[in-house]
Every structure is written in C-alpha cells, then in structure tokens.
Design a protein around this motif. Structure first.
Motif, PDB file in Angstrom:
ATOM      1  N   ALA A 173     -19.300  13.898  -3.096  1.00 48.32           N
ATOM      2  CA  ALA A 173     -20.305  12.972  -2.569  1.00 48.32           C
ATOM      3  C   ALA A 173     -19.848  12.365  -1.247  1.00 48.32           C
ATOM      4  O   ALA A 173     -20.632  12.251  -0.287  1.00 48.32           O
ATOM      5  CB  ALA A 173     -20.584  11.874  -3.591  1.00 48.32           C
ATOM      6  N   VAL A 174     -18.578  11.975  -1.158  1.00 51.03           N
ATOM      7  CA  VAL A 174     -18.074  11.342   0.066  1.00 51.03           C
ATOM      8  C   VAL A 174     -17.990  12.346   1.208  1.00 51.03           C
ATOM      9  O   VAL A 174     -18.384  12.048   2.347  1.00 51.03           O
ATOM     10  CB  VAL A 174     -16.704  10.686  -0.191  1.00 51.03           C
ATOM     11  N   PHE A 175     -17.500  13.539   0.941  1.00 47.95           N
ATOM     12  CA  PHE A 175     -17.412  14.557   1.993  1.00 47.95           C
ATOM     13  C   PHE A 175     -18.802  14.935   2.502  1.00 47.95           C
ATOM     14  O   PHE A 175     -19.018  15.077   3.716  1.00 47.95           O
ATOM     15  CB  PHE A 175     -16.686  15.797   1.480  1.00 47.95           C
ATOM     16  N   GLU A 176     -19.732  15.098   1.593  1.00 47.67           N
ATOM     17  CA  GLU A 176     -21.094  15.411   2.030  1.00 47.67           C
ATOM     18  C   GLU A 176     -21.676  14.239   2.823  1.00 47.67           C
ATOM     19  O   GLU A 176     -22.441  14.444   3.780  1.00 47.67           O
ATOM     20  CB  GLU A 176     -21.979  15.725   0.823  1.00 47.67           C
ATOM     21  N   GLY A 177     -21.304  13.022   2.443  1.00 50.49           N
ATOM     22  CA  GLY A 177     -21.747  11.851   3.186  1.00 50.49           C
ATOM     23  C   GLY A 177     -21.207  11.845   4.601  1.00 50.49           C
ATOM     24  O   GLY A 177     -21.916  11.468   5.557  1.00 50.49           O
ATOM     25  N   ALA A 210     -22.368  12.477  10.310  1.00 52.05           N
ATOM     26  CA  ALA A 210     -22.094  13.131  11.589  1.00 52.05           C
ATOM     27  C   ALA A 210     -23.367  13.756  12.144  1.00 52.05           C
ATOM     28  O   ALA A 210     -23.657  13.655  13.346  1.00 52.05           O
ATOM     29  CB  ALA A 210     -21.019  14.193  11.416  1.00 52.05           C
ATOM     30  N   LEU A 211     -24.146  14.382  11.290  1.00 45.65           N
ATOM     31  CA  LEU A 211     -25.406  14.985  11.724  1.00 45.65           C
ATOM     32  C   LEU A 211     -26.386  13.905  12.185  1.00 45.65           C
ATOM     33  O   LEU A 211     -27.047  14.046  13.225  1.00 45.65           O
ATOM     34  CB  LEU A 211     -26.011  15.789  10.568  1.00 45.65           C
ATOM     35  N   GLU A 212     -26.451  12.836  11.423  1.00 42.18           N
ATOM     36  CA  GLU A 212     -27.367  11.734  11.731  1.00 42.18           C
ATOM     37  C   GLU A 212     -27.071  11.102  13.093  1.00 42.18           C
ATOM     38  O   GLU A 212     -27.975  10.670  13.811  1.00 42.18           O
ATOM     39  CB  GLU A 212     -27.255  10.679  10.626  1.00 42.18           C
ATOM     40  N   PRO A 232     -22.620  16.730  14.712  1.00 42.23           N
ATOM     41  CA  PRO A 232     -22.305  17.503  13.502  1.00 42.23           C
ATOM     42  C   PRO A 232     -21.002  18.287  13.588  1.00 42.23           C
ATOM     43  O   PRO A 232     -20.427  18.642  12.556  1.00 42.23           O
ATOM     44  CB  PRO A 232     -23.502  18.440  13.362  1.00 42.23           C
ATOM     45  N   TRP A 233     -20.545  18.567  14.817  1.00 43.26           N
ATOM     46  CA  TRP A 233     -19.322  19.372  14.964  1.00 43.26           C
ATOM     47  C   TRP A 233     -18.130  18.509  15.350  1.00 43.26           C
ATOM     48  O   TRP A 233     -17.059  19.034  15.678  1.00 43.26           O
ATOM     49  CB  TRP A 233     -19.550  20.465  16.006  1.00 43.26           C
ATOM     50  N   ALA A 234     -18.310  17.196  15.321  1.00 45.71           N
ATOM     51  CA  ALA A 234     -17.222  16.295  15.682  1.00 45.71           C
ATOM     52  C   ALA A 234     -16.140  16.302  14.613  1.00 45.71           C
ATOM     53  O   ALA A 234     -16.399  16.588  13.442  1.00 45.71           O
ATOM     54  CB  ALA A 234     -17.767  14.874  15.847  1.00 45.71           C
ATOM     55  N   ARG A 255     -17.642  18.424   6.078  1.00 48.22           N
ATOM     56  CA  ARG A 255     -18.511  19.520   5.635  1.00 48.22           C
ATOM     57  C   ARG A 255     -17.687  20.665   5.052  1.00 48.22           C
ATOM     58  O   ARG A 255     -18.029  21.221   3.995  1.00 48.22           O
ATOM     59  CB  ARG A 255     -19.343  20.012   6.820  1.00 48.22           C
ATOM     60  N   ALA A 256     -16.611  21.025   5.735  1.00 48.01           N
ATOM     61  CA  ALA A 256     -15.756  22.097   5.232  1.00 48.01           C
ATOM     62  C   ALA A 256     -15.165  21.738   3.874  1.00 48.01           C
ATOM     63  O   ALA A 256     -15.151  22.552   2.940  1.00 48.01           O
ATOM     64  CB  ALA A 256     -14.644  22.406   6.232  1.00 48.01           C
TER      65      ALA A 256
END
Length: 591
Positions: free
Chosen positions: A222-226, A231-233, A237-239, A246-247
C-alpha cells in the motif's frame, strides 16, 4: 528561466529542464549574458539539475552540475562551490555512483561557515548525515540532529523532513522499528504539508521499505503504491523514490503471489519512461517470467545488462531471475556467470564488501547446482560440491558481516534466505555424496526453510521449499509426511502457472495426487517408491540419475525397475513407460 519556473510550478519537470538548459546555453553567449544582467548561473544550474532529476534523468542532472563545477573560476567564492557540491551530492545520492560522497560532503562542511546558522549550513549538514548513514551511524545521527536543530530555528521544511527521515532510518537499522515508523510518518506529513514533494517521496519510500523489512507485505504494498501514485499526481512519475516505489510495489506483489498485479504495476505501455526507468521495471517483470519458465525472456538481458553499472537494484532483480532462467534451461554455467557478475558489479557500485541480496542470489544458485547434480555424471559431482561450498561461504560471510556491523534486526526475508542457503547446501552435499548430512539433519534444514518463507509470506519460494522438503522426506522413508508439503506446492504452482516448479514436482517423482498413493486401481500393485521410479523412468532417466534424484543407490533403483517391469508385464523400460501412459499411471507426471 521564468518559463522553467512556471513549468515546475505546474508539475512539468521535463519541460522545466529544457527551459533551464536553454537559459544556460544562452548565458554561455557573452552578448546574451551581458544583456541578461547579473543572473546567478550557479542557482540556474541547480534548478536545471533538480528539474532533470525530477524528470528521471539522473545522469543528465549529474552532468549539468559537474560541467558547472569544471567551469567555476578558482577565484569564485567558496559558497558558490559549496552550493554546486551540495547539488552534486544530492543527485549522486539518488543514483548508484562510485564517487566518494563523504569526500564531497566533508568539503561542503569546510566551505560553509558554522556561524551564523544558515539554510545552506542546514542543507549541507543534512546531506552529510545521509552520506554517513550506511557507514557511521553515530556520526550520521550527530549531523542529522544538528541539521534538524538549525532547520527548526529557521523553519526550513525541506531540511526538517529530510533530517527526520534520516534519523528514522537509523532507528530502523538499529533495531527500533516502531520509533522508525513514527519518525517517517511525521516526516512525510511535514513534507506534504509544506509542499516538499521530493522529501515526501523519500520518506514514503523509506516507510514502505520498513514495512517490507518487517514482513508486513500488505502495508508495504500500500505504501509503495502510494509513493508511485503521489509521484504521478505531482507530475514526476520517473523521479527518484516515486519510480523506486513503483518498482518495489511490483516486487512486493510478486512476493505475495499476485503475479498479475506485478505485471500491471510495471507495465509501461503508452508511457514514455527514461531508459533507466524502463529497464528497472522490466527487471522486476523478469522475476515473473522466470517463475513461469518463459525462457525467451533471456532475450532481454543484452538490453538490461548495460544498466547494471548504473543501478544495483536493477542488477539484483534481473540477475536473480536470470539465474533461474539459465539454470532451468540446464545452463548452470550461465547461471553461475550471472551470479558472479552481479556480485562484482553491485559490490563495486555500492562500494561495500558485501550486500544483503547476495544471500538470496546464493540460495537460487545453490538450487540450480542441486538440479545439475541430478543431471550430471558422477565425474562432475565433486566439482559441483566445491562450487556449492564457495557459494554457501559467500552467503555466510554476508550474514556474519550483518552480525558484526550490528544489523541483527534484518527481518524475516533475510532469515528465510539464510535458512534456504543452509538447506540447499545440505541437499547439494547429499546429492554429491561429499560430506553428506544425515537424513534427520537434511529434513530439519528444509523444515526451517519452509517455516522461514511461511513467516515472511513469500508464496513462490514457500512452494519451492515445500516441494524440496517433500522430496527429502520421501528420501528418508517418510512418504506419508511428504504428502502435505507436496500438495501445497502443487496448488501454488498451478495457481501461478509456475511451470518450472510443476516440472520439478514431476521430476521428483511426486504423483499428481501428491499423496504417494496410486492414481488408479490398476496401479495398486505398485508401491509408492516404485511409482516415483516409474515416473522418472518415463522421462528417460538413467538408474544413477534416478538414484541421485531420490537419494537412493543405483543398485536399489535397478531392483525397483526390475519389480516395475515384472508388475507391468513389460520387457523393457520403454515398454513400461508406454504401458504406464496407456493405463493412466503417468497422468500429470510429465515426460
């Protein structure tokens, strides 16, 4: 410059980086620079570097600062060099680099006066603390605490969040996960309230890592997906830390046995990631491919291999998968080569004597050496045993280093892989006949491995360990006890479509019911052991190969084969296999 500032304000770091770099190019022209007036090129360089990093172009970010440092006049004020060094250290910490960060941060400290307390001094202290965190925890605590004090006095939200995150990480490394959790949650909240996205992502990623190390896979996911969503928000997203989140979300889903979710998380279809980001996510997906026996995935290795020199995690993710892909294809030399290359690469890149994941890689390779011991002729067994001793010794050295360095709280994942290495090493010694363990010792080793992965929650590795526990239980004459682990392993392998594991279960001679009982009434006159031997005979195995697989002598196998031929009324091994297939005795037993 204004265009760059506006792009950053609306979450457009890629566009901002382009504008800032255009401004730097214009400043390189003397006439344009004169017309622009007294612009601060150092500040512009820092902005360009930060924007490039936020867009996921870390190596471009490094290059911009290095170029500015090279062009800086020897007569330039020391604070200008300190500002550039601070920018360099910040971005180098976000990438895997072989430079000596402590040397850079120590120079920064010398260049920035201790009094009066300034924002730059607080920033430098915070970065210096991070550089010390993995080497000298006491020093790191000292510098982070001093940075935090100045930051609070000057109300520097970014430094408060950054220093708090560093101190929380140190708490986790020192065996106080609860204090670490509280500190990270406070840092995340502070950073978010202040709009410090980079600090927020760093804290969130570290919180996910803490949950993962504690074996709390649900919270970690949950935290990693958050982190990835945040980052996307915020348009990055690639920062760093967003991409890493994400990985790691993909890794956690893989460990939890949700391989479809892993594939969804790392899928970049319709997206335009930088090269390193795309390679990192592809490396995570490679684990699913390996688990399912998709050997064509090895075609990706030439594309992924060049990135190893820039990202140690990418090397570990793809290297672990490649060890299994090569080994399952019967290329144990290829698997060994990958193991050695990953170790050399990561140790050099991270400037460490060992690294934690080497234990897992050792466990994977030892498993493939065991498979090779079954396939090989007797003349290769002593060499396999020597290689296994070396691999196990490397894993033991990592575990011993953890103890000496005080990292006793290393979590259930490390415990599970330490147990797995011991179990695989014992199995290899048994198969090769070199210093073989007793049957009770072998069974106990595999029971510890099963318990370790069950506690951690690694679904696939639990199933692999259960399959191997079942095989050694059968080998020591405990066929009834072997039924449960084999059934559990088969259920997991079928659900995951893990063909190599299903093939291993078949190769072990475990019948489709995994119960040790015949599959039809026509097989009731075959004993459980004869049924196992029959399954391996049908695969074309020699008596010596079957003996090594079932931990019995070739002579005993010969007796079993003779009994099977007699009971089936067959004149040859080939005819016995054909009769067994026609009678349904080899259903799901494979050939």
């Amino acid at each position: 410059m204004q265009a760059g500032d506006e792009a950053m304000s609306v979450a457009g770091p890629d566009e901002a980086a382009r504008h800032y770099e255009t401004a730097l190019e214009l400043l390189a022209d003397h006439e344009a620079a004169a017309a622009a007036g007294p612009l601060d090129k150092v500040a512009l360089t820092v902005k360009a570097s930060e924007a490039a990093a936020a867009a996921g172009h870390l190596f471009r970010a490094v290059a911009l600062v290095r170029e500015a440092l090279a062009e800086l006049s020897p007569e330039a004020p020391g604070l200008q060099r300190a500002v550039l060094l601070h920018a360099l250290a910040n971005v180098e910490m976000l990438s895997d680099s072989t430079i000596d960060l402590l040397e850079i941060t120590a120079e920064m400290l010398r260049l920035v006066p201790t009094t009066p307390p300034t924002a730059l001094r607080a920033q430098v202290l915070s970065v210096h603390a991070r550089a010390n965190a993995d080497r000298q925890r006491e020093e790191a605590t000292r510098w982070a605490t001093e940075a935090l004090q100045i930051a609070r006095d000057l109300d520097l939200a970014d430094v408060i969040a950054d220093a708090t995150t560093t101190l929380a990480r140190i708490d986790g490394q020192s065996g106080d996960p609860e204090a670490s959790r509280r500190g990270l949650e406070q840092a995340i909240a502070k950073a978010r309230a202040s709009g410090e996205v980079a600090a927020e992502l760093r804290g969130t990623y570290n919180l996910g890592s803490l949950h993962y190390e504690l074996g709390d896979l649900r919270r970690a996911l949950a935290v990693f997906e958050g982190a990835a969503a945040r980052a996307l928000e915020t348009g990055r997203p690639w920062a760093p830390y967003g991409l890493d989140g994400r990985a790691m979300a993909g890794v956690v889903a893989y460990v939890a046995g949700d391989w479809e979710r892993t594939s969804r998380i790392v899928d970049v279809t319709g997206q335009s990631p930088p090269g390193l980001a795309e390679a990192l996510l592809a490396a995570v997906q490679l684990s699913v491919a390996a688990g399912r026996g998709e050997h064509q995935a090895l075609d990706l290795m030439p594309q992924l291999r060049p990135w190893w020199e820039r990202d140690g995690l990418l090397a570990i993710f793809s290297g672990g998968a490649a060890i299994d892909l090569y080994g399952d294809a019967g290329d144990v030399a290829g698997a060994t080569k990958v193991y050695d290359e990953v170790a050399t690469c990561v140790i050099g890149l991270w400037q460490m004597k060992t690294f934690q994941a080497q234990i897992r890689l050792s466990g994977l390779l030892l498993g493939q050496l065991c498979a090779e011991a079954v396939r090989s002729g007797s003349h290769d067994l002593a060499d396999l045993a020597r290689r296994g001793d070396d691999v196990a010794a490397r894993a033991d050295a990592v575990a011993a280093h953890n103890e000496v360095s005080g990292r006793r709280h290393h979590g259930p994942e490390a415990d599970a892989w330490v147990a797995r290495v011991a179990a695989e090493h014992a199995r290899l010694r048994w198969l090769t006949g070199v210093d073989p363990p007793g049957g009770a010792e072998l069974v106990a080793a595999w029971e510890r491995a099963v318990a370790g992965f069950e506690r951690f929650g690694h679904v696939f590795e639990l199933a692999r360990s259960q399959a191997r526990l079942s095989s050694v239980l059968r080998a020591v004459g405990r066929a009834a006890d072997a039924a449960g682990p084999a059934r559990a392993a088969r259920r997991t392998a079928a659900r995951l479509a893990a063909e190599p594991l299903l093939a291993e279960l078949r190769t072990l001679g475990i019948p489709a019911s995994a119960s040790g009982t015949p599959e039809s009434k026509r097989a009731e006159h075959l004993t459980a052991r004869e049924h196992e031997v029959l399954a391996l005979v049908a695969q074309g195995r020699s008596n010596s190969e079957i003996g090594r697989q079932l931990y019995i002598s070739a002579k005993t196998v010969s007796v079993h084969v003779s009994n099977i031929l007699a009971k089936l009324g067959a004149a040859s091994r080939t005819e016995a296999a054909a009769l067994a297939r026609r009678r349904g005795l080899l259903t799901d037993a494979g050939t």
